[in-house]
Motif scaffolding. Structure first.
Motif, PDB file in Angstrom:
ATOM      1  N   LEU A  14      -6.988   3.943   4.296  1.00 43.50           N
ATOM      2  CA  LEU A  14      -7.010   4.574   5.612  1.00 43.50           C
ATOM      3  C   LEU A  14      -5.969   3.563   6.524  1.00 43.50           C
ATOM      4  N   VAL A  15      -4.863   4.126   6.844  1.00 41.88           N
ATOM      5  CA  VAL A  15      -4.114   3.406   7.651  1.00 41.88           C
ATOM      6  C   VAL A  15      -3.745   3.831   9.165  1.00 41.88           C
ATOM      7  N   GLY A  16      -4.175   3.029  10.156  1.00 45.54           N
ATOM      8  CA  GLY A  16      -3.849   3.694  11.505  1.00 45.54           C
ATOM      9  C   GLY A  16      -2.523   3.676  11.944  1.00 45.54           C
ATOM     10  N   ALA A  17      -2.052   4.462  12.659  1.00 44.65           N
ATOM     11  CA  ALA A  17      -0.547   4.316  13.344  1.00 44.65           C
ATOM     12  C   ALA A  17      -0.736   4.666  14.817  1.00 44.65           C
ATOM     13  N   ALA A  18      -0.305   3.526  15.169  1.00 45.04           N
ATOM     14  CA  ALA A  18      -0.167   3.284  16.819  1.00 45.04           C
ATOM     15  C   ALA A  18       0.851   2.605  17.314  1.00 45.04           C
ATOM     16  N   GLU A  55       0.889  -1.259   0.094  1.00 44.97           N
ATOM     17  CA  GLU A  55      -0.206   0.086  -0.066  1.00 44.97           C
ATOM     18  C   GLU A  55       0.862   1.264  -0.070  1.00 44.97           C
ATOM     19  N   PHE A  56       2.033   1.134   0.728  1.00 38.26           N
ATOM     20  CA  PHE A  56       2.599   2.300   0.847  1.00 38.26           C
ATOM     21  C   PHE A  56       3.524   2.474  -0.564  1.00 38.26           C
ATOM     22  N   HIS A  57       4.040   1.341  -1.094  1.00 38.95           N
ATOM     23  CA  HIS A  57       4.820   1.581  -2.106  1.00 38.95           C
ATOM     24  C   HIS A  57       4.043   2.020  -3.353  1.00 38.95           C
ATOM     25  N   HIS A  58       2.749   1.593  -3.456  1.00 42.39           N
ATOM     26  CA  HIS A  58       2.076   2.071  -4.586  1.00 42.39           C
ATOM     27  C   HIS A  58       1.369   3.360  -4.371  1.00 42.39           C
ATOM     28  N   ALA A  59       1.359   4.074  -3.208  1.00 45.60           N
ATOM     29  CA  ALA A  59       0.756   5.233  -3.017  1.00 45.60           C
ATOM     30  C   ALA A  59       1.857   6.374  -3.457  1.00 45.60           C
ATOM     31  N   THR A  99     -10.309   1.485   9.571  1.00 45.78           N
ATOM     32  CA  THR A  99      -9.022   1.415   8.619  1.00 45.78           C
ATOM     33  C   THR A  99      -8.844   0.143   7.929  1.00 45.78           C
ATOM     34  N   ARG A 100      -8.186   0.397   6.948  1.00 46.66           N
ATOM     35  CA  ARG A 100      -7.861  -1.043   6.067  1.00 46.66           C
ATOM     36  C   ARG A 100      -6.435  -1.787   6.725  1.00 46.66           C
ATOM     37  N   LEU A 101      -5.680  -0.899   7.441  1.00 46.86           N
ATOM     38  CA  LEU A 101      -4.672  -1.481   8.228  1.00 46.86           C
ATOM     39  C   LEU A 101      -4.088  -0.714   9.292  1.00 46.86           C
ATOM     40  N   ASN A 143      -7.327 -10.796   9.404  1.00 48.80           N
ATOM     41  CA  ASN A 143      -5.821 -11.386   9.214  1.00 48.80           C
ATOM     42  C   ASN A 143      -4.977 -10.854   9.993  1.00 48.80           C
ATOM     43  N   ALA A 144      -5.221 -10.537  11.331  1.00 49.69           N
ATOM     44  CA  ALA A 144      -4.554  -9.510  12.227  1.00 49.69           C
ATOM     45  C   ALA A 144      -2.923  -9.505  12.223  1.00 49.69           C
ATOM     46  N   LEU A 145      -2.321 -10.629  12.095  1.00 56.52           N
ATOM     47  CA  LEU A 145      -0.782 -10.824  12.225  1.00 56.52           C
ATOM     48  C   LEU A 145      -0.631 -10.939  10.602  1.00 56.52           C
ATOM     49  N   HIS A 146       0.089  -9.814  10.230  1.00 55.34           N
ATOM     50  CA  HIS A 146       0.660  -9.732   8.822  1.00 55.34           C
ATOM     51  C   HIS A 146       2.116  -9.810   8.688  1.00 55.34           C
ATOM     52  N   THR A 147       2.594  -8.463   9.000  1.00 56.73           N
ATOM     53  CA  THR A 147       4.004  -8.361   8.879  1.00 56.73           C
ATOM     54  C   THR A 147       4.577  -7.938  10.396  1.00 56.73           C
ATOM     55  N   THR A 148       5.668  -8.818  10.679  1.00 58.47           N
ATOM     56  CA  THR A 148       6.146  -8.374  12.008  1.00 58.47           C
ATOM     57  C   THR A 148       7.303  -7.587  11.651  1.00 58.47           C
ATOM     58  N   HIS A 149       8.014  -7.063  12.612  1.00 57.86           N
ATOM     59  CA  HIS A 149       9.420  -6.208  12.810  1.00 57.86           C
ATOM     60  C   HIS A 149      10.198  -7.107  12.011  1.00 57.86           C
TER      61      HIS A 149
END
Length: 212
Positions: free
Chosen positions: A164-168, A44-48, A186-188, A200-206
């Motif tokens: 829409l992306v939440g930051a938290a 999403e960030f890459h294409h925005a 939000t979408r993520l 599908n909550a757990l998607h990408t970890t650090h």
């Protein structure tokens, strides 16, 4: 029933705000760094190309490192401006540009009205929140500005943009937020530990972001 829901939401909101207010500057900087790494790894960030963020206050996840990365990738960055009717438009942002505080004391770009951009023209919007759940529901500070501004997304759930992306912070996650019909999900949500996606909550970890 609505009164019960409002009470539940307010108790949850105040509990998390207290936790957020207790964060040190070191914790805030470290969390923002790690959240940025995860968010910029998403497609999403890459294409925005047109990305709106917010100016952080009172322990909110700091999006300024995301803004800096977006600029490095030659993306267009915007910040929200409150307009008549208590909704928002978005002003083009450049580093060191003139800013002024709105009625809540939050800095906004000081630009002419004809420079403002419609929320429909954005590809991604990074939104602040106090609490979020695994279904994409969020609690903000209670003003409803984001829900009003992006209410058109509820009319068209399949709309491609804006995302829409939440930051938290990770501790702002809760099991379930009792939603109102007008809430816009939000979408993520990106935290310092992972990217949460509804259903599908757990998607990408650090760790995955560092090695992926």
């Amino acid at each position: 029933m609505n009164q019960d829901i409002d009470q539940q939401r307010e108790v949850l909101r105040q509990y998390v705000i207290e936790q957020r207010n207790a964060l040190t500057q070191h914790q805030l900087r470290a969390a923002a760094r790690d959240m940025t790494l995860l968010l910029e790894s998403t497609p999403e960030f890459h294409h925005a190309l047109h990305i709106a963020a917010y100016w952080p206050v009172k322990g909110e996840m700091d999006t300024r490192p995301v803004i800096d990365q977006a600029v490095r990738y030659n993306k267009h960055v915007y910040l929200p401006v409150i307009v008549e009717g208590d909704s928002m438009m978005f002003a083009p942002y450049e580093k060191d540009m003139p800013m002024k505080n709105n009625r809540f004391g939050i800095p906004e770009p000081d630009v002419a009205a004809d420079k403002l951009v419609s929320p429909r023209d954005l590809d991604m919007v990074i939104v602040p929140l106090v609490v979020f759940d695994s279904d994409g529901h969020r609690l903000g500070m209670g003003g409803g500005f984001y829900d009003r501004t992006f209410s058109f997304l509820n009319d068209d759930p399949d709309a491609a943009k804006p995302c829409l992306v939440g930051a938290a912070h990770e501790f702002q996650h809760t099991g379930h937020i009792p939603p109102h019909p007008w809430d816009v999900a939000t979408r993520l949500v990106a935290t310092e530990e992972r990217v949460w996606r509804p259903y599908n909550a757990l998607h990408t970890t650090h760790e995955e972001a560092e090695t992926g």
